[in-house]
Design an enzyme around this catalytic site. Structure first.
Site, PDB file in Angstrom:
ATOM      1  CE  LYS A 263      18.423  29.399  36.625  1.00 50.59           C
ATOM      2  NZ  LYS A 263      18.059  30.260  35.717  1.00 50.59           N
ATOM      3  CD  GLN A 323      19.447  38.794  42.965  1.00 53.76           C
ATOM      4  OE1 GLN A 323      18.544  39.661  42.851  1.00 53.76           O
ATOM      5  NE2 GLN A 323      20.473  38.830  42.139  1.00 53.76           N
ATOM      6  CG  ASP A 358      20.023  30.827  40.141  1.00 52.75           C
ATOM      7  OD1 ASP A 358      19.001  31.636  39.787  1.00 52.75           O
ATOM      8  OD2 ASP A 358      21.230  31.191  39.470  1.00 52.75           O
ATOM      9  CG  ASP A 395      20.192  42.774  39.819  1.00 48.15           C
ATOM     10  OD1 ASP A 395      20.876  42.693  38.892  1.00 48.15           O
ATOM     11  OD2 ASP A 395      19.533  41.890  40.326  1.00 48.15           O
ATOM     12  CG  ASN A 396      15.716  43.161  38.353  1.00 47.25           C
ATOM     13  OD1 ASN A 396      15.762  43.762  37.514  1.00 47.25           O
ATOM     14  ND2 ASN A 396      15.936  41.614  38.452  1.00 47.25           N
ATOM     15  CD  GLU A 424      19.595  45.280  35.878  1.00 43.70           C
ATOM     16  OE1 GLU A 424      19.460  44.721  35.019  1.00 43.70           O
ATOM     17  OE2 GLU A 424      18.737  45.062  37.177  1.00 43.70           O
ATOM     18  CE  LYS A 535      22.679  36.782  32.712  1.00 42.22           C
ATOM     19  NZ  LYS A 535      21.262  37.011  32.570  1.00 42.22           N
ATOM     20  CE1 TYR A 536      22.513  31.923  34.402  1.00 41.53           C
ATOM     21  CE2 TYR A 536      22.858  32.366  31.932  1.00 41.53           C
ATOM     22  CZ  TYR A 536      22.153  32.501  33.304  1.00 41.53           C
ATOM     23  OH  TYR A 536      21.022  33.234  33.384  1.00 41.53           O
TER      24      TYR A 536
END
Lengths: 674, 674
Positions: A263, A323, A358, A395-396, A424, A535-536
């Site tokens: 990204k 992930q 991504d 995360d998630n 989270e 984040k990017y």
């Protein structure tokens, strides 16, 4: 899978089973989750409040106790329960070990107490009690056979006195005496003793309930976007973070970042050549979840950071994000862990409405994943534990299987019960609670979306009640890299103070993502996302910028450390304040030795005024009582006269008040708990 | 007793266990009691409404069903559940057999529906779907392998059409077609199928939920206190009882009555030579619980009565009172079944504040009682079942062990599931509910002590909610030989009509002790007891006495028989009526085909008026709609215009109104359910 009855007891027993069923009914026991399917949560040093319903046929007196022990121990510890009306019994115990525990309720017929009360009543009414005296003697006689040591001596003496006395009054006075009652209790055969099921209870260390999280991107610890920050840079910032009063320092993933579909700035689908990519796109040629992004430093650098943080009273928390970027080594090494499409691609991840072009997800139930993938992920966590990390923000988690978490968390904590996991998840309530049930020690919450007085009071109340009270520890993050709350986008500095006060006073757990202390709030228009999201891209900051709220945050964290009532979300109670813009509530320890009143104006613009009530009744005080007040933000002290008081909150000064209330007769200067 | 975990699933699973845990969470399933420890109650022909929470990781579509069967059957029947929001799913099934049943929830990933929705969305948005078409083909290909018969033919045809088509639009139209969706559902492999625990469900015959009890003392069926009434006398009264609309005729104990410590008139401790004694002092030289008081008749006479009653649509219910007069044969035959005092006596029974000097209790846990006494009591019940009795009113069950009842009721009903037990317990709420849980099919209630609008509405609401809804069928007795309610002592004829209306309209089960229809209410001053209580003397009555309410009772029972909404306490909803003296509520069948509105003035003296709301919204009607009303007491009919209406209740006429409401477009003359 076979048909599985929910409980071990048959719904309709045969005669032999019935003769062995408990005679005393024990039901609605708390704290339990789904009738013992999951372990309720407890925290070391905090009392576990037990409540249960106990009743039986007939009219004999009952007695009851809660018994607890570490799982695997032989011996039970015991605390008596007391009846509080309508067949409810209550008691408590305080665990002293961080470990999986278990507890159960025991209840029995208190035959001597039943006899004693009846005797006392009849004797008092002048009814002849010769027969009762003989029954009492037999009670004691039976007890002597069971008794040992001191108890036996007391009861033998009583036997003799009853035997040798010719006066009924003397016999009765022996039978009714408190010493005999105590000895008879010690020798009580626990007639018809009945046991509840045994319920699991997970006892965590203190930071599971009371911790202040600070989140930063290590790569942004730099003076220029051109230079990638390092672990060494983070070490230089530790004093400032410590001085704000935080004790957990949390990083988004620190692993190598993929290049494929990387990204670009502001979540664009095309990355420029110098764009660092999202750290959540984990994995590249340089390694996966078990590697460190080379530009941050080495494993040795990381361990140095962990140690330096510890010296500043800070614990490092890492992100555990299951992930893979398309470059993650696992795609080549373990293609069987992924679900491939007919064209040889893998679907990118989504958490509607968000799309993550991504990254791809693993398939937990693919043939080859069971159990190799599960074990590999556990090994990843364990690797970081071995490198000094005892807290993981996951995360998630709601997009990964619940049985996986249930196993992974239990497995890791069986090796090291100090390891804590923060879920989270932002999803529907049932899943939020269930993640706590399967083992997450802390959870992200709906906090950022509760903005009115009523919403916030209802949410805090719900968190204080079963079942959430027993399975869900709320970590109130005021912002995250993913959440730039609408409220903060327009409320200015007072808005940031409002949210900081609500988070720090509402829960023992709160968190802040860097930039909050600078009142950063520029959004992607119309969205709850940050413009130029970190984040990017690499985003250095001037942490001394004008208008920051560093001092206020430090004060809030200091107040939390000094007041036990604020070290948990439990003990919340809303009180009357006659203005719909002011949330006014109390937090208190069980013994009331620490009692804090908090008033937060939800209005960042206008002054708000209100009459409000001091909860004098909580101290058993009359409405006219005088109490001592102390403003914990500025140290001012005063005397309050009576119940109804008045407040005025000017948000441009400080949009909240935090007051310690001390009843008369207690020295407000005494340390808490004395 | 060993430590007993509450559930069969481990609180913290190992890897192998975790891999076998259900991926889909199924929780908070209703109707269940204590997580399956006890069987929830259902009634033949009445839908069992199932509600549960179902959720899983990820974003795939779920599907779910409730599966049920008679206990012992191989095959499950299935009904699909529907999501109703926030992870709740609902559905229902209607049991057709009187038997112990079991049910469970199944949930699985609906892979094709997930694919279909995504495809439909993408195709609609004009996104290229070539890859999806191929994925769809593979879905169908896999399904063909599993499918059989018609389903297989449909899917093979679809395969061919996809294969031979060159147009993507054609492929997509096949994949999205409802026929293929249906065939794919039929061939669904139920991926990640997860099962809840299996929960017991006890299905009773209709009279467990809908019955009208009439209680009388057979010995009072006489024209003179000098002549003891007989079973033959009772037969002569059957037509009158039938004409009042009752279907259960219940007698206090009919066994030989002890002489020792026999009670005299008005509960005096000295009986005169001709005093008949309390029938609750069971047992004499002539026999115990398995014998008939000789003055009532023989076993043959009793069976004749049972048959005659059946011819009148009446079922005989007997009292099961586990207690013995001091003359009961068991005291000599089985002294080990009793707890003897040092002087060779046994304590008389008490149910504080009541004292029963003429009876003693057995000791269920004495060495010799286990299991001989338990079996003897079971045999007593079974003896009366064999003599045609299928309903038992159980005296003071809360003073006997819960495990005993749990076994006894299951044992008897395993032999004859038509046998029903009514619990006569007046004690604290937990025990009241628990007696239902251990198997009692009906229960006495707090009804007689709920006298205001608010009290009654709250009680009816509580009875309609879990857990009581699932374990407790309330039998609203308006009076009993033990309860002469204070309200009736002073309220005159309108008071009796008020209580009759509340009982008959509030619950499917109601009961009346003879004398109520004559508005008898003379008390022992200051007590809730009848003066000259029939428990201690023979009391002939003139059932045609002036001022009786026989006609009204018959009307109420007739209305109940004609309106299914009134044949259960479930389906209660209070509606707005702006007068605190008028309780106004609705009862309706699930399909709304039968909808009754009931207004009862709680004031037996003054006229009461109120505006009230017709619940038009329940029919989906606007506030201005017109509906048809019918007064079910007198047959008057009218049209209501709009929502807000007015009523005036004159208690000297009739203190209540019962109206059937019919929405426009439905013929009010149609039989219910059409």
């Amino acid at each position: 899978m076979t048909d599985r009855p929910a409980t071990r007891e048959p719904a309709q027993p045969n005669l032999e089973q019935a003769l062995n069923l408990p005679r005393i009914a024990i039901e609605s026991t708390e704290p339990t989750l789904d009738e013992g399917r999951f372990a309720a949560k407890a925290t070391i040093g905090h009392p576990v409040n037990v409540r249960t319903r106990i009743f039986t046929d007939g009219h004999d007196q009952l007695a009851a106790a809660v018994c607890w022990r570490q799982k695997g121990e032989e011996t039970w510890r015991r605390a008596r329960l007391k009846p509080v009306g309508n067949d409810w019994w209550e008691g408590s115990f305080t665990p002293t070990q961080v470990a999986l525990h278990e507890f159960r309720i025991e209840a029995w017929w208190d035959l001597y107490e039943t006899f004693r009360q009846e005797l006392s009543k009849k004797y008092g009414a002048g009814v002849p009690v010769g027969l009762e005296a003989e029954e009492g003697r037999r009670h004691v006689e039976h007890a002597v056979k069971r008794a040992q040591g001191e108890t036996r001596a007391v009861l033998e003496d009583a036997m003799n006195r009853i035997h040798h006395s010719h006066l009924i009054e003397e016999k009765i006075s022996v039978l009714l005496s408190p010493e005999i009652a105590a000895a008879m209790e010690a020798a009580d055969p626990h007639e018809h003793c009945s046991y509840s099921a045994t319920y699991p209870l997970d006892v965590d260390r203190t930071r599971a309930l009371f911790a202040s999280w600070y989140e930063l991107f290590p790569r942004s610890e730099t003076d220029s976007p051109e230079r990638h920050g390092t672990f060494a840079d983070v070490i230089r910032r530790l004093p400032a973070i410590r001085d704000m009063g935080f004790d957990v320092l949390y990083f988004p993933p620190i692993h190598p970042i993929g290049r494929k579909h990387r990204k670009g700035r502001n979540n664009s689908l095309e990355a420029g050549p110098n764009d660092p990519g999202s750290p959540y796109a984990i994995g590249s040629e340089e390694g996966g979840h078990d590697a460190i992004h080379p530009e941050l430093g080495s494993f040795e650098d990381f361990r140095t950071l962990v140690e330096a943080a510890a010296e500043h009273g800070l614990e490092i928390a890492l992100d555990f994000a299951i992930q893979c970027s398309p470059d993650h080594p696992w795609l080549k090494e373990h293609p069987g862990w992924f679900a491939w499409r007919p064209d040889g691609s893998i679907k990118y991840a989504e958490n509607p409405p968000k799309k993550y072009q991504d990254i791809v997800n693993v398939d937990f139930y693919a043939e080859e994943s069971k159990p190799a993938l599960w074990e590999a992920l556990r090994d990843v966590v364990w690797l970081w534990v071995q490198n000094g990390v005892k807290m993981f923000r996951v995360d998630n988690p709601h997009t990964k299987p619940l049985p996986f978490w249930e196993w992974l968390i239990a497995d890791i904590r069986a090796r090291d019960p100090d390891v804590l996991f923060l879920a989270e998840a932002f999803t529907r309530p049932a899943m939020m609670a269930r993640l706590g049930k399967v083992g997450f020690n802390q959870s992200y919450t709906y906090f950022t979306w509760r903005n009115t007085k009523q919403e916030m009071a209802e949410y805090l109340t719900e968190l204080n009640r079963a079942p959430l009270r027993d399975c869900y520890r709320p970590n109130f993050f005021v912002n995250t890299p993913d959440i730039n709350p609408f409220f903060l986008q327009t409320s200015g500095r007072p808005g940031f103070l409002i949210r900081a006060a609500l988070a720090t006073m509402g829960s023992g757990l709160w968190g802040m993502y860097s930039g909050f202390e600078l009142c950063e709030g520029a959004p992607v228009p119309g969205k709850e996302e940050y413009l130029d999201s970190e984040k990017y891209e690499i985003r250095p900051r001037n942490y001394h910028a004008y208008g920051n709220i560093v001092w206020e945050i430090a004060q809030l964290n200091r107040i939390r450390r000094q007041n036990p009532a604020l070290q948990t979300h439990l003990g919340f109670q809303e009180y009357a304040c006659f203005n719909d813009n002011i949330l006014y509530f109390g937090k208190r320890t069980a013994d009331l030795s620490n009692f804090i009143l908090i008033a937060v104006s939800m209005d960042p613009i206008n002054a708000q005024e209100a009459h409000f009530e001091l909860p004098l009744w909580e101290f058993g005080l009359p409405d006219s009582a005088q109490t001592y007040g102390e403003d914990l933000m500025n140290g001012h002290r005063w005397t309050w006269y009576g119940k109804t008081q008045f407040m005025r909150i000017e948000p441009w000064q400080l949009p909240f008040g935090i007051w310690r209330i001390t009843p008369p007769g207690r020295d407000p200067d005494l340390p808490v708990g004395q």
